[in-house]
Enzyme design. Structure first.
Site, PDB file in Angstrom:
ATOM      1  N   GLU A 363       0.668  -1.395  -0.054  1.00  0.00           N
ATOM      2  CA  GLU A 363       0.002  -0.028  -0.246  1.00  0.00           C
ATOM      3  C   GLU A 363       0.865   1.109   0.029  1.00  0.00           C
ATOM      4  O   GLU A 363       0.607   2.296  -0.555  1.00  0.00           O
ATOM      5  CB  GLU A 363      -1.067  -0.119   1.169  1.00  0.00           C
ATOM      6  CG  GLU A 363      -2.034   1.097   0.925  1.00  0.00           C
ATOM      7  CD  GLU A 363      -3.263   0.850   1.998  1.00  0.00           C
ATOM      8  OE1 GLU A 363      -2.957   1.426   3.123  1.00  0.00           O
ATOM      9  OE2 GLU A 363      -4.285   0.284   1.894  1.00  0.00           O
ATOM     10  N   HIS A 394       5.450 -26.948   3.363  1.00  0.00           N
ATOM     11  CA  HIS A 394       4.677 -28.055   2.808  1.00  0.00           C
ATOM     12  C   HIS A 394       3.501 -27.705   2.024  1.00  0.00           C
ATOM     13  O   HIS A 394       2.460 -27.952   1.631  1.00  0.00           O
ATOM     14  CB  HIS A 394       4.039 -28.761   4.059  1.00  0.00           C
ATOM     15  CG  HIS A 394       4.852 -29.377   4.988  1.00  0.00           C
ATOM     16  ND1 HIS A 394       5.328 -30.534   4.718  1.00  0.00           N
ATOM     17  CD2 HIS A 394       5.519 -28.753   6.144  1.00  0.00           C
ATOM     18  CE1 HIS A 394       6.504 -30.772   5.735  1.00  0.00           C
ATOM     19  NE2 HIS A 394       6.284 -29.684   6.533  1.00  0.00           N
ATOM     20  N   LYS A 518     -13.546   2.589  -1.630  1.00  0.00           N
ATOM     21  CA  LYS A 518     -14.355   2.906  -0.510  1.00  0.00           C
ATOM     22  C   LYS A 518     -15.820   3.352  -1.124  1.00  0.00           C
ATOM     23  O   LYS A 518     -16.905   3.396  -0.316  1.00  0.00           O
ATOM     24  CB  LYS A 518     -13.997   4.004   0.309  1.00  0.00           C
ATOM     25  CG  LYS A 518     -12.581   3.339   1.260  1.00  0.00           C
ATOM     26  CD  LYS A 518     -12.193   4.499   2.055  1.00  0.00           C
ATOM     27  CE  LYS A 518     -11.158   3.703   2.979  1.00  0.00           C
ATOM     28  NZ  LYS A 518     -10.482   4.277   3.805  1.00  0.00           N
TER      29      LYS A 518
HETATM   30  O1  F6P Z   1      -7.795   0.256   2.497  1.00  0.00           O
HETATM   31  C1  F6P Z   1      -7.559   1.566   2.329  1.00  0.00           C
HETATM   32  C2  F6P Z   1      -7.361   2.094   3.900  1.00  0.00           C
HETATM   33  O2  F6P Z   1      -7.336   3.439   3.798  1.00  0.00           O
HETATM   34  C3  F6P Z   1      -6.061   1.818   4.509  1.00  0.00           C
HETATM   35  O3  F6P Z   1      -5.029   2.850   4.351  1.00  0.00           O
HETATM   36  C4  F6P Z   1      -6.442   1.984   6.101  1.00  0.00           C
HETATM   37  O4  F6P Z   1      -5.616   1.254   6.854  1.00  0.00           O
HETATM   38  C5  F6P Z   1      -7.847   1.287   5.947  1.00  0.00           C
HETATM   39  O5  F6P Z   1      -8.481   1.762   4.790  1.00  0.00           O
HETATM   40  C6  F6P Z   1      -8.848   1.641   7.063  1.00  0.00           C
HETATM   41  O6  F6P Z   1      -8.901   2.869   7.157  1.00  0.00           O
HETATM   42  P1  F6P Z   1      -9.704   3.438   8.368  1.00  0.00           P
HETATM   43  O7  F6P Z   1      -8.765   3.503   9.517  1.00  0.00           O
HETATM   44  O8  F6P Z   1      -9.765   4.786   8.160  1.00  0.00           O
HETATM   45  O9  F6P Z   1     -10.941   2.793   8.741  1.00  0.00           O
END
Ligand code: F6P
Length: 554
Positions: A363, A394, A518
């Site tokens: 990431e 394994h 998201k």
């Molecule tokens: O998956 C993307 C991300 O933004 C990560 O960088 C982060 O750790 C995770 O989502 C969770 O985000 P939050 O802590 O804002 O819920």
């Protein structure tokens, strides 16, 4: 100290950088013909020259396909790319996260307290966290019916899950000898498959939910938190206000969103925008770790990381662990063209280490646009995957030993098992199992490196039973798996990720490639529920959605 303005950072495309890069490419032409077995045969001092001890960690780079000359050339490249100034910029609080216009100050969370009298928000939150931890571990924190807490469920995802999960499991044997020991559970998956079986078993009267989310908008976390809240409110229909007050703690950089959701102000733990999600286990996101090992243990974790921070800033690059680890990876990826890395802990306590490292590295450095806004024409992060080493033997070691791809391997183990609490502490067979595991670790890295030449000679061995070897690896030995050593190990990886990002000219602190994830699913819910909006979709997605709708019909 004044922060280094970003525009003062050295340009990357200088003559010195081009020369260093060219020298490495020429050197790599020779290195392509090297075999690790010959490198060891030619230089009896190889281990001494290519290993290093810092922060309670021994790093052995001698099974990498490189020499002291390679490292010298890599250091020249790092110098030409301005690594020294970048490190200063990071620790001066410069805006190293330039796409979001902010510093990356996770290192600030593990600094010792400031002199008395100076306001220190980091220590204030740590103190708040300590009060909560003490109340839970002493049994003073009560559920809404007056029961002490027996189970804590951390609800979070990504950085709000992987770091605390990895460290809590790694250090579970280091629980305090006194006090209660709540069971700590982790729920991350949005589909409810993790929370459902937990709620089947837990007693709502004695369960505390920790909602961990930097943004407090992540749907994965909020949907699991809503399910947990529903479960508790159903269990105690007449105690609505008390349910939130007694059964929920929130950890976030957005207090107003926590309040809006219903987290009581006293139960809110804060951290800041300048702590990236995947760099946040040092903040109150580490609450599950503190509940597992106690506050003293948590402070030890911070101290170990702080020691690595100082080492990173002060040690000459010849002896600088994060710098060397970062450079070795760059060598493998960009000069030897090894695009995969296997992370192989030889210790079941580190079973979540590979997932943690996958997020931290991929990431952070899975990027392709550089600081000048140009698309890069070289690889940045390798593909990283891993598994507990003995189990992986394994499963996928066949490919490592006899497949067609070069894979850089990373072996991690604890030289001494270290403290073990509980009924099993005195079991002698467990010590023997530890030695057995280390023996496997060393034997595997040796065979991967030397191939057939690690074995007794037998020219008659058919080709399908032969080992080609020359598979490069780094071995990291922790003196012991203590909070302090784990803190140093995690900080080592954070900094080596930064070193690599500087060489590649990319920003390791944003994650624009996953932000869209998201949002994009929202419209798709409608498509699945009612079919609305399906017409605008591509043929594949439309047909899959239709199949789901059809299959779900009663
Ligand atoms: O998956 C993307 C991300 O933004 C990560 O960088 C982060 O750790 C995770 O989502 C969770 O985000 P939050 O802590 O804002 O819920």
């Amino acid at each position: 100290m004044t922060a280094v303005p970003l525009h003062d950072l050295p340009p990357r495309h200088t003559d010195a950088a081009r020369d260093a890069d060219r020298a490495l490419r020429e050197h790599a032409e020779q290195a392509r013909h090297w075999h690790l077995a010959d490198l060891f045969a030619d230089d009896p001092q190889r281990f001494e020259t290519l290993s290093l001890h810092a922060g309670g960690l021994l790093a052995d780079f001698s099974k990498q396909r490189l020499t002291a000359e390679t490292l010298e050339k890599l250091r020249a490249l790092a110098g030409a790319r301005g690594l020294e100034t970048w490190i200063r910029c990071l620790f001066d609080g410069g805006e190293v996260n330039w796409t979001e216009g902010r510093p990356a100050m996770h290192w600030r969370l593990r600094q010792p307290p400031r002199p008395q009298g100076e306001p220190d928000p980091v220590q204030e939150q740590l103190a708040h966290m300590e009060r909560i931890v003490k109340r839970i571990l002493s049994g003073q924190w009560r559920g809404c019916e007056g029961d002490a807490i027996t189970d804590v469920v951390n609800v979070g995802v990504g950085g709000s899950d992987l770091g605390p999960l990895m460290a809590s499991v790694a250090l579970h044997e280091n629980h305090p000898r006194e006090g209660r020991r709540p069971r700590v559970h982790f729920v991350s998956s949005m589909d409810g498959s993790q929370i459902a079986p937990l709620l089947d078993e837990l007693n709502p009267a004695t369960t505390l939910i920790v909602v961990s989310s930097k943004s407090f908008t992540t749907v994965d976390t909020l949907s699991n938190a809503a399910t947990a809240r529903y479960w508790l409110e159903q269990a105690f229909p007449k105690r609505n206000g008390a349910v939130l007050r007694c059964h929920f703690v929130g950890v976030s950089a957005k207090p107003e969103r926590m309040s809006e959701w219903g987290i009581h102000e006293d139960n809110q733990l804060l951290f800041w925008d300048w702590v990236g999600g995947r760099y946040s286990l040092w903040s109150a996101i580490g609450l599950p770790i503190a509940l597992t090992i106690g506050m003293d243990g948590f402070r030890e974790l911070l101290a170990g990381a702080n020691e690595m921070d100082r080492h990173f800033q002060d040690a000459p690059w010849e002896h600088n662990l994060p710098v060397l680890l970062g450079l070795v990876d760059v060598w493998n990826l960009n000069f030897l063209n090894i695009t995969a890395r296997a992370v192989l802990p030889y210790d079941g306590r580190l079973k979540h280490w590979p997932s943690y490292v996958e997020q931290l590295e991929m990431e952070s450095n899975g990027k392709s646009v550089d600081r000048d806004g140009e698309v890069v024409d070289y690889h940045t992060c390798p593909v990283i995957w891993g598994e507990v080493g003995p189990n992986a033997q394994h499963a996928f070691y066949q490919l490592l030993h006899q497949g067609t791809q070069p894979v850089a391997c990373e072996f991690i183990a604890a030289a001494r098992h270290g403290r073990r609490n509980g009924n099993s502490a005195e079991l002698q067979p467990l010590e023997e199992q530890h030695i057995l595991t280390l023996a496997n670790c060393l034997a595997q890295s040796r065979l991967l490196a030397l191939g057939d030449r690690a074995l007794a000679e037998d020219d008659g061995t058919p080709i399908h039973k032969r080992y080609r070897g020359n598979q490069p690896s780094t071995t990291l030995l922790l003196d012991e798996l203590t909070p302090r050593h784990l803190g140093a190990l995690v900080a080592l990886y954070e900094h080596k990720v930064f070193v690599q990002a500087v060489l590649w000219g990319i920003n390791p602190f944003d994650q624009w490639g996953v932000e869209m994830g998201k949002k994009i699913a929202k419209d798709m819910i409608q498509v699945l529920e009612s079919g609305a909006g399906a017409d605008g979709l591509d043929a594949s997605t439309r047909a899959l959605a239709a199949y789901v709708r059809e299959t779900q019909k009663p």
